[in-house]
Design a protein around this motif. Structure first.
Motif, PDB file in Angstrom:
ATOM      1  N   CYS A  40       0.831  -1.215   0.000  1.00  0.00           N
ATOM      2  CA  CYS A  40       0.000   0.000   0.000  1.00  0.00           C
ATOM      3  C   CYS A  40       0.862   1.261   0.000  1.00  0.00           C
ATOM      4  O   CYS A  40       0.441   2.306  -0.514  1.00  0.00           O
ATOM      5  N   GLU A  41       2.069   1.175   0.557  1.00  0.00           N
ATOM      6  CA  GLU A  41       2.942   2.350   0.605  1.00  0.00           C
ATOM      7  C   GLU A  41       3.457   2.751  -0.770  1.00  0.00           C
ATOM      8  O   GLU A  41       4.010   3.838  -0.929  1.00  0.00           O
ATOM      9  N   THR A  42       3.277   1.878  -1.766  1.00  0.00           N
ATOM     10  CA  THR A  42       3.689   2.228  -3.122  1.00  0.00           C
ATOM     11  C   THR A  42       2.658   3.108  -3.817  1.00  0.00           C
ATOM     12  O   THR A  42       2.929   3.618  -4.904  1.00  0.00           O
ATOM     13  N   SER A  43       1.487   3.267  -3.203  1.00  0.00           N
ATOM     14  CA  SER A  43       0.431   4.105  -3.784  1.00  0.00           C
ATOM     15  C   SER A  43       0.437   5.476  -3.118  1.00  0.00           C
ATOM     16  O   SER A  43       0.163   5.581  -1.911  1.00  0.00           O
ATOM     17  N   PRO A  44       0.750   6.549  -3.854  1.00  0.00           N
ATOM     18  CA  PRO A  44       0.749   7.893  -3.253  1.00  0.00           C
ATOM     19  C   PRO A  44      -0.596   8.264  -2.647  1.00  0.00           C
ATOM     20  O   PRO A  44      -0.650   8.925  -1.598  1.00  0.00           O
ATOM     21  N   ALA A  45      -1.693   7.855  -3.276  1.00  0.00           N
ATOM     22  CA  ALA A  45      -3.020   8.195  -2.759  1.00  0.00           C
ATOM     23  C   ALA A  45      -3.254   7.546  -1.402  1.00  0.00           C
ATOM     24  O   ALA A  45      -3.764   8.187  -0.462  1.00  0.00           O
ATOM     25  N   LEU A  46      -2.885   6.272  -1.269  1.00  0.00           N
ATOM     26  CA  LEU A  46      -3.063   5.588   0.012  1.00  0.00           C
ATOM     27  C   LEU A  46      -2.139   6.152   1.082  1.00  0.00           C
ATOM     28  O   LEU A  46      -2.516   6.240   2.256  1.00  0.00           O
ATOM     29  N   VAL A  47      -0.940   6.564   0.690  1.00  0.00           N
ATOM     30  CA  VAL A  47      -0.004   7.156   1.661  1.00  0.00           C
ATOM     31  C   VAL A  47      -0.546   8.472   2.186  1.00  0.00           C
ATOM     32  O   VAL A  47      -0.446   8.786   3.379  1.00  0.00           O
ATOM     33  N   ARG A  48      -1.136   9.277   1.277  1.00  0.00           N
ATOM     34  CA  ARG A  48      -1.711  10.562   1.724  1.00  0.00           C
ATOM     35  C   ARG A  48      -2.871  10.341   2.698  1.00  0.00           C
ATOM     36  O   ARG A  48      -3.046  11.096   3.655  1.00  0.00           O
ATOM     37  N   SER A  49      -3.660   9.296   2.436  1.00  0.00           N
ATOM     38  CA  SER A  49      -4.852   9.079   3.261  1.00  0.00           C
ATOM     39  C   SER A  49      -4.557   8.277   4.526  1.00  0.00           C
ATOM     40  O   SER A  49      -5.126   8.548   5.590  1.00  0.00           O
ATOM     41  N   TYR A  50      -3.693   7.282   4.409  1.00  0.00           N
ATOM     42  CA  TYR A  50      -3.480   6.372   5.539  1.00  0.00           C
ATOM     43  C   TYR A  50      -1.997   6.201   5.884  1.00  0.00           C
ATOM     44  O   TYR A  50      -1.591   5.167   6.416  1.00  0.00           O
ATOM     45  N   GLY A  51      -1.192   7.216   5.568  1.00  0.00           N
ATOM     46  CA  GLY A  51       0.248   7.107   5.817  1.00  0.00           C
ATOM     47  C   GLY A  51       0.579   6.822   7.262  1.00  0.00           C
ATOM     48  O   GLY A  51       1.447   5.990   7.564  1.00  0.00           O
ATOM     49  N   GLY A  52      -0.096   7.486   8.179  1.00  0.00           N
ATOM     50  CA  GLY A  52       0.169   7.266   9.602  1.00  0.00           C
ATOM     51  C   GLY A  52      -0.138   5.847  10.031  1.00  0.00           C
ATOM     52  O   GLY A  52       0.633   5.221  10.774  1.00  0.00           O
TER      53      GLY A  52
END
Length: 251
Positions: free
Chosen positions: A27-39
């Motif tokens: 999931c960390e390879t997806s910028p959108a998922l990192v912005r939403s659920y990075g923490g």
């Protein structure tokens, strides 16, 4: 402690953590998922690393120096140790190596472990076949240069490019197009390609598969023999216990 860390429930829990950690790293390879659920992804990654370290510490405490006698334990230790390196500055590339934790599934799942063990045992045979394949490539390369250099095809203008072309043919990639291109100026070029494919692809590559399959069959037979020996020992112990129970009590 040893019974706990080697128990099925604990092993299944660790496998579940590995799978969750693999999904989080993906999931960390997806910028959108990192912005939403990075923490959340960072928390999952840190929690997985803590669990892995605690698991290895428990296994090391339970087995002491016997821990290092198992190659799979050493493999797990290296994989987790890489994750503990600082992922900053010159070692920032280490962060991308966190995905190596997924390889711990190999050591945790017995079926995968048997496959990898069989592959390792087949290395001597594979090395011999690799040497034979390289020899075949070299001989075929020299023959191909002498046959097709006059055609002006840049794929046969030197030994390096010819060897690369023959390796491409060995994999079955685009050999028919290359053959038909050469047949425009040399109609009998198909003879070389058919012979090379018969020797290089249909024979050599199948020998690689045969060596690996033979190693896997040997691994399975050894496992079955080991299981049969353990079962025989258990049956012998049961017979001894039964005989002791049937003995009359003294006095």
């Amino acid at each position: 402690m040893g019974a706990f860390v080697d128990g099925r429930r604990f092993q299944r829990f660790v496998i579940a953590v590995i799978v969750v950690n693999a999904v989080a790293l993906g999931c960390e390879t997806s910028p959108a998922l990192v912005r939403s659920y990075g923490g959340l992804l960072d928390v999952l990654d840190s929690a997985a690393l803590v669990i892995f370290v605690a698991e290895l510490a428990a296994r090391l405490y339970a087995h002491r120096w016997e821990f290092f006698r198992d190659p799979w334990n050493c493999f797990d230790l290296v994989v987790v140790g890489i994750s503990l390196l600082p992922a900053a500055g010159a070692l920032s590339v280490v962060r991308s190596l966190r995905i190596l934790r997924v390889l711990r599934l190999v050591s945790m799942v017995p079926s995968m472990r048997r496959v990898v063990t069989a592959l390792v045992r087949s290395i001597p045979g594979l090395l011999s076949l690799t040497g034979l394949l390289l020899l075949m490539l070299y001989v075929g390369g020299v023959v191909a240069i002498n046959l097709f250099r006059s055609s002006g095809d840049p794929r046969f203008d030197g030994l390096g490019s010819t060897l690369l072309t023959l390796f491409q043919i060995t994999t079955g990639d685009g050999w028919s197009d290359l053959m038909r291109d050469l047949m425009g100026t040399q109609p009998l070029a198909w003879i070389f390609f058919v012979v090379y494919l018969l020797v290089g692809t249909f024979t050599m590559l199948n020998l690689f598969i045969a060596v690996v399959c033979s190693a896997m069959e040997s691994e399975v037979s050894q496992q079955e023999s080991s299981d049969a020996a353990v079962l025989a020992e258990v049956r012998a112990l049961r017979e001894e216990v039964r005989a002791l129970r049937l003995q009359p009590a003294d006095g």
